[in-house]
Structure formats: C-alpha cells, structure tokens
Design an enzyme around this catalytic site. Structure first.
Site, mmCIF file in Angstrom:
data_model
loop_
_atom_site.group_PDB
_atom_site.id
_atom_site.type_symbol
_atom_site.label_atom_id
_atom_site.label_comp_id
_atom_site.label_asym_id
_atom_site.label_seq_id
_atom_site.Cartn_x
_atom_site.Cartn_y
_atom_site.Cartn_z
ATOM 1 N N THR A 166 1.417 10.484 3.798
ATOM 2 C CA THR A 166 0.505 11.411 3.118
ATOM 3 C C THR A 166 -0.824 11.569 3.862
ATOM 4 O O THR A 166 -1.601 12.465 3.522
ATOM 5 C CB THR A 166 0.199 10.919 1.689
ATOM 6 O OG1 THR A 166 0.122 9.500 1.736
ATOM 7 C CG2 THR A 166 1.232 11.357 0.706
ATOM 8 N N LYS A 205 -8.882 5.988 5.995
ATOM 9 C CA LYS A 205 -7.654 5.319 5.540
ATOM 10 C C LYS A 205 -7.959 4.077 4.700
ATOM 11 O O LYS A 205 -8.743 3.228 5.115
ATOM 12 C CB LYS A 205 -6.779 4.949 6.741
ATOM 13 C CG LYS A 205 -6.168 6.181 7.375
ATOM 14 C CD LYS A 205 -5.157 5.830 8.442
ATOM 15 C CE LYS A 205 -4.600 7.115 9.028
ATOM 16 N NZ LYS A 205 -3.809 6.865 10.226
ATOM 17 N N ASP A 237 0.892 -1.153 0.000
ATOM 18 C CA ASP A 237 0.000 0.000 0.000
ATOM 19 C C ASP A 237 0.941 1.216 0.000
ATOM 20 O O ASP A 237 2.118 1.095 0.343
ATOM 21 C CB ASP A 237 -0.863 -0.042 1.266
ATOM 22 C CG ASP A 237 -1.695 1.203 1.429
ATOM 23 O OD1 ASP A 237 -2.349 1.604 0.462
ATOM 24 O OD2 ASP A 237 -1.676 1.800 2.528
ATOM 25 N N LEU A 238 0.433 2.377 -0.379
ATOM 26 C CA LEU A 238 1.310 3.556 -0.455
ATOM 27 C C LEU A 238 1.146 4.492 0.749
ATOM 28 O O LEU A 238 2.054 4.633 1.578
ATOM 29 C CB LEU A 238 1.012 4.319 -1.762
ATOM 30 C CG LEU A 238 1.807 5.604 -2.003
ATOM 31 C CD1 LEU A 238 3.293 5.303 -2.163
ATOM 32 C CD2 LEU A 238 1.288 6.322 -3.252
ATOM 33 N N ASP A 239 -0.050 5.107 0.863
ATOM 34 C CA ASP A 239 -0.291 6.095 1.935
ATOM 35 C C ASP A 239 -0.241 5.412 3.305
ATOM 36 O O ASP A 239 -1.036 4.508 3.583
ATOM 37 C CB ASP A 239 -1.684 6.732 1.752
ATOM 38 C CG ASP A 239 -1.810 7.520 0.443
ATOM 39 O OD1 ASP A 239 -0.872 8.239 0.100
ATOM 40 O OD2 ASP A 239 -2.850 7.408 -0.220
ATOM 41 N N LYS A 289 -10.894 -1.258 -1.670
ATOM 42 C CA LYS A 289 -10.661 -2.078 -0.488
ATOM 43 C C LYS A 289 -11.840 -1.841 0.474
ATOM 44 O O LYS A 289 -12.304 -0.710 0.559
ATOM 45 C CB LYS A 289 -9.359 -1.645 0.220
ATOM 46 C CG LYS A 289 -8.110 -1.783 -0.653
ATOM 47 C CD LYS A 289 -6.900 -1.147 0.049
ATOM 48 C CE LYS A 289 -5.713 -1.049 -0.897
ATOM 49 N NZ LYS A 289 -4.555 -0.336 -0.341
ATOM 50 N N GLU A 310 0.255 -3.307 4.747
ATOM 51 C CA GLU A 310 -0.921 -2.426 4.859
ATOM 52 C C GLU A 310 -0.984 -1.675 6.182
ATOM 53 O O GLU A 310 -0.571 -2.206 7.206
ATOM 54 C CB GLU A 310 -2.193 -3.282 4.774
ATOM 55 C CG GLU A 310 -2.910 -3.221 3.454
ATOM 56 C CD GLU A 310 -3.500 -1.861 3.112
ATOM 57 O OE1 GLU A 310 -3.618 -1.001 3.989
ATOM 58 O OE2 GLU A 310 -3.836 -1.654 1.936
ATOM 59 N N ASP A 311 -1.552 -0.457 6.145
ATOM 60 C CA ASP A 311 -1.747 0.291 7.401
ATOM 61 C C ASP A 311 -3.220 0.538 7.698
ATOM 62 O O ASP A 311 -3.535 1.297 8.615
ATOM 63 C CB ASP A 311 -1.033 1.646 7.336
ATOM 64 C CG ASP A 311 -1.770 2.616 6.427
ATOM 65 O OD1 ASP A 311 -2.153 2.207 5.311
ATOM 66 O OD2 ASP A 311 -1.987 3.765 6.839
ATOM 67 N N SER A 343 -2.392 0.296 -4.302
ATOM 68 C CA SER A 343 -2.913 1.486 -3.610
ATOM 69 C C SER A 343 -4.275 1.900 -4.142
ATOM 70 O O SER A 343 -4.565 1.720 -5.326
ATOM 71 C CB SER A 343 -1.924 2.642 -3.818
ATOM 72 O OG SER A 343 -2.505 3.865 -3.441
ATOM 73 N N ALA A 344 -5.100 2.498 -3.264
ATOM 74 C CA ALA A 344 -6.411 3.006 -3.678
ATOM 75 C C ALA A 344 -6.297 4.380 -4.323
ATOM 76 O O ALA A 344 -7.254 4.894 -4.885
ATOM 77 C CB ALA A 344 -7.320 3.101 -2.454
HETATM 78 C C1 BG6 Z 1 -5.661 5.687 0.043
HETATM 79 C C2 BG6 Z 1 -5.816 6.552 1.291
HETATM 80 O O1 BG6 Z 1 -4.343 5.284 -0.089
HETATM 81 O O2 BG6 Z 1 -6.047 6.436 -1.111
HETATM 82 C C3 BG6 Z 1 -7.236 7.077 1.380
HETATM 83 O O3 BG6 Z 1 -5.512 5.780 2.444
HETATM 84 C C4 BG6 Z 1 -7.592 7.826 0.097
HETATM 85 O O4 BG6 Z 1 -7.359 7.897 2.511
HETATM 86 C C5 BG6 Z 1 -7.388 6.911 -1.095
HETATM 87 O O5 BG6 Z 1 -8.937 8.261 0.151
HETATM 88 C C6 BG6 Z 1 -7.692 7.600 -2.439
HETATM 89 O O6 BG6 Z 1 -6.705 8.565 -2.678
HETATM 90 P P1 BG6 Z 1 -6.722 9.649 -3.848
HETATM 91 O O7 BG6 Z 1 -5.305 10.173 -3.850
HETATM 92 O O8 BG6 Z 1 -7.076 8.945 -5.107
HETATM 93 O O9 BG6 Z 1 -7.741 10.656 -3.483
HETATM 94 MG MG MG Z 2 -2.691 3.149 3.569
#
Ligand code: BG6
Ligand code: MG
Length: 206
Positions: free
Chosen positions: A15, A43, A7-9, A143, A167-168, A112-113
């Site tokens: 972020t 998250k 996962d990224l964030d 997710k 994952e976090d 990542s989402a």
């Molecule tokens: C996830 C974050 O990585 O990305 C979420 O944990 C966020 O909080 C989601 O809503 C979507 O991100 P973005 O950058 O497409 O708005």
């Molecule tokens: Mg995350």
C-alpha cells in the site's frame, strides 16, 4: 515464537505506493515537489506525523485546523485508491506464511499504525487469520513508541520475548525493540538496521 505480530503496509500488502500517490497529490496542490525518496520517512509513522513531515519537506506552515483538513483530504484520496484492491496486492508469500504459522499453532496479531487497517484486511480477505487486531484506531502513541506491539503481546496473552514482530520501517523496528520482542525486517531495498533477521519478503521464510 509463540506469537507473531505483523505490521501491515509494506509487510503484508503493497500500500506504500498509494500512500505516496495520495500525499503527492496534496503536495502538488500545495505547490511543491514530493519525491519518492521523501516518502521513505513516512513509512510506519502515523497519518498526522506523516503530514507534518510532508509540510516540513515543502517548507509550509499550517494551523491545526488546516492540518486536519489536509489529512482528511489525503485520506479520502487514499481510500478511493484502495477501493479496487484485492489479493493481487498481497506481497510475495504473505498469505502463505500467515497460513503456515497459524497451522503450526502460532498466535497472530496485527500491529499497524493505520486507521484503515480493518478495511484493508477485509479487501484482502485475510481478517480471519488474525487472533488480535491492534491498529491506528486503538493506539494513542505512534511508532517508534512500543505501545502498538505491547498491546499486541497483551492481546495474545503472551510475553514480549515469546513474540516476533515483522516490520518494514525503521520506526517499527525501534518500537519492537523497545517492546522487548524479536524483530524480522522486511527489507527489500537493504536499508534497515537493528533487526534480528532480514528478508526481502515473507515468502523467504517459508
Ligand atoms: C502505516 C504506514 O502503516 O500507517 C504510514 O506505513 C501511514 O505510512 C500510517 O502514515 C497511517 O496510515 P492511515 O491509513 O491511518 O493513514
Ligand atoms: Mg510498514
């Protein structure tokens, strides 16, 4: 572990604080308080789902058109905040751990989402470390649906049980479980459950 899906964030980069600040600005404009504790629920979930949770917190109803405009305006602010990020935003041990497992021959995917993931990886200068990138632009189900990790597994040409997800978020752990992968939780606050192993950051695994 033949493949690692990150996962990224909150796993690689810090972020979450910018997501929070940008959502908070929107809540301020709409006239309600959005606390940091409310932000936990955002998250791992998609941008539109995050907005729905935010509006639920504020007790606000909006039309589809209004929601799209709100999500766009939040993202614009978020991207502005990201404009100046650099390697100093990488979480402890993240780049070192990615480089170590790459040197050990482990294949690496992003799961990542975020639709901003490619832009963030470029800012951090770590795009080249990934063999496969699956992000919010390439999945249709957020997710805790396992789609993002199943696409990662497929992209690496491996089986789910050969891969470990990092994952976090609770939604992400659930998604990884459903995909049939192992899961390591990045759990700096000790709030996550259902993972195989818990660490505070990737540096602990070095
Ligand atoms: C996830 C974050 O990585 O990305 C979420 O944990 C966020 O909080 C989601 O809503 C979507 O991100 P973005 O950058 O497409 O708005
Ligand atoms: Mg995350």
């Amino acid at each position: 572990m033949k493949g690692a899906i990150f996962d990224l964030d909150g796993v690689i980069v810090d972020t979450a604080k910018y997501h929070y600040l940008a959502w908070k600005e929107l809540a301020d404009e709409l006239g309600f308080e959005f606390k940091e504790s409310d932000n936990e629920r955002l998250k791992g979930v998609s941008r539109m789902r995050s907005l729905e949770i935010l509006l639920e917190v504020g007790g606000i109803t909006a039309t589809e058109g209004e929601k799209i405009k709100m999500a766009e305006s939040k993202n614009q602010r978020y991207v502005e905040m990201l404009e100046n990020i650099d390697k100093s935003e990488l979480l402890e041990g993240a780049e070192e751990y990615l480089k170590k497992i790459k040197a050990d021959g482990v294949l690496i995917a992003l799961g990542s989402a975020s639709k901003n993931a490619p832009f963030i990886l470029e800012k951090l200068q770590i795009t080249d470390l990934f063999d496969v990138i699956v992000d919010g632009n390439s999945v249709s189900k957020a997710k805790p649906d396992p789609e993002v990790f199943l696409k990662g597994v497929e992209g690496l040409n491996l089986k789910p049980e050969e891969c470990c997800v990092f994952e976090d978020s609770q939604a992400g752990i659930e998604a990884a479980r459903k995909a049939g992968c192992g899961v390591i939780a990045i759990d700096k606050d000790g709030v996550l459950t259902d993972a195989d192993k818990y660490v505070k950051n990737l540096g602990e695994l070095l």
